[in-house]
Scaffold this active site. Sequence first.
Site, PDB file in Angstrom:
ATOM      1  N   HIS A   1       0.864  -1.179   0.000  1.00  0.00           N
ATOM      2  CA  HIS A   1       0.000   0.000   0.000  1.00  0.00           C
ATOM      3  C   HIS A   1       0.903   1.232   0.000  1.00  0.00           C
ATOM      4  O   HIS A   1       2.041   1.187   0.479  1.00  0.00           O
ATOM      5  CB  HIS A   1      -0.872   0.028   1.258  1.00  0.00           C
ATOM      6  CG  HIS A   1      -1.947  -1.000   1.276  1.00  0.00           C
ATOM      7  ND1 HIS A   1      -3.107  -0.822   1.985  1.00  0.00           N
ATOM      8  CD2 HIS A   1      -2.053  -2.220   0.689  1.00  0.00           C
ATOM      9  CE1 HIS A   1      -3.883  -1.872   1.835  1.00  0.00           C
ATOM     10  NE2 HIS A   1      -3.262  -2.744   1.061  1.00  0.00           N
TER      11      HIS A   1
ATOM     12  N   GLU B   1       0.991   3.884   1.842  1.00  0.00           N
ATOM     13  CA  GLU B   1       1.488   4.307   3.155  1.00  0.00           C
ATOM     14  C   GLU B   1       2.643   3.430   3.637  1.00  0.00           C
ATOM     15  O   GLU B   1       3.627   3.940   4.174  1.00  0.00           O
ATOM     16  CB  GLU B   1       0.371   4.252   4.214  1.00  0.00           C
ATOM     17  CG  GLU B   1      -0.826   5.093   3.894  1.00  0.00           C
ATOM     18  CD  GLU B   1      -1.947   4.323   3.210  1.00  0.00           C
ATOM     19  OE1 GLU B   1      -3.118   4.564   3.542  1.00  0.00           O
ATOM     20  OE2 GLU B   1      -1.660   3.479   2.336  1.00  0.00           O
TER      21      GLU B   1
ATOM     22  N   CYS C   1      -6.231   2.057   5.806  1.00  0.00           N
ATOM     23  CA  CYS C   1      -6.869   0.828   6.250  1.00  0.00           C
ATOM     24  C   CYS C   1      -6.267   0.422   7.600  1.00  0.00           C
ATOM     25  O   CYS C   1      -5.288   1.030   8.053  1.00  0.00           O
ATOM     26  CB  CYS C   1      -6.650  -0.269   5.213  1.00  0.00           C
ATOM     27  SG  CYS C   1      -4.934  -0.871   5.128  1.00  0.00           S
TER      28      CYS C   1
ATOM     29  N   CYS D   1      -2.388  -0.210   7.461  1.00  0.00           N
ATOM     30  CA  CYS D   1      -1.589   1.008   7.317  1.00  0.00           C
ATOM     31  C   CYS D   1      -1.677   1.885   8.556  1.00  0.00           C
ATOM     32  O   CYS D   1      -0.671   2.463   8.976  1.00  0.00           O
ATOM     33  CB  CYS D   1      -2.039   1.771   6.075  1.00  0.00           C
ATOM     34  SG  CYS D   1      -1.676   0.870   4.545  1.00  0.00           S
TER      35      CYS D   1
END
Length: 155
Positions: free
Chosen positions: A52, A54, A82, A85
């Site tokens: 992801h 992040e 999410c 993260c």
Amino acid sequence: MKDKDYMQVALEEARAAAGEGEVPVGAVLVKDGRILACTHNRREATGNPMDHAEILALQEGSSHQGNWRLEGSTMYVTLEPCPMCAGALVQARVARLVFGARDLKLGAAGSRYNLVSDETTHHRMKITDGILEEECSDLLREFFAARRNGRKPPG
């Protein structure tokens, strides 16, 4: 630079992700007015479910600093993090989270869950949401509409 300026950089990363067929999420990690990392989702490219935006920004920023503790830093991201993260942001001791669009299904910074400022965690961060929210939301909406209709997503 101001929050909107950094979020514009994150949006450029999100657009790059869309152009690569990735879910259009971009992240920018900043400390002391310096950009430490600019990243976007790379799960499709790498086959790694943890890639992801992040997470990649935290890895790059930590490498840049030579320390996993990113105290005093700010994470700018186009979509509310999410749970994975958000947990990583807490673990990295990020001081502040700024995001554009809310994620009502999986958002872990207040929309669905609140992992980044939960009273039971060892670290809490300040949150600013809704920065360039419309642009961030529109990009995601257009991406998924195109994908559902079999068209090439914008990017």
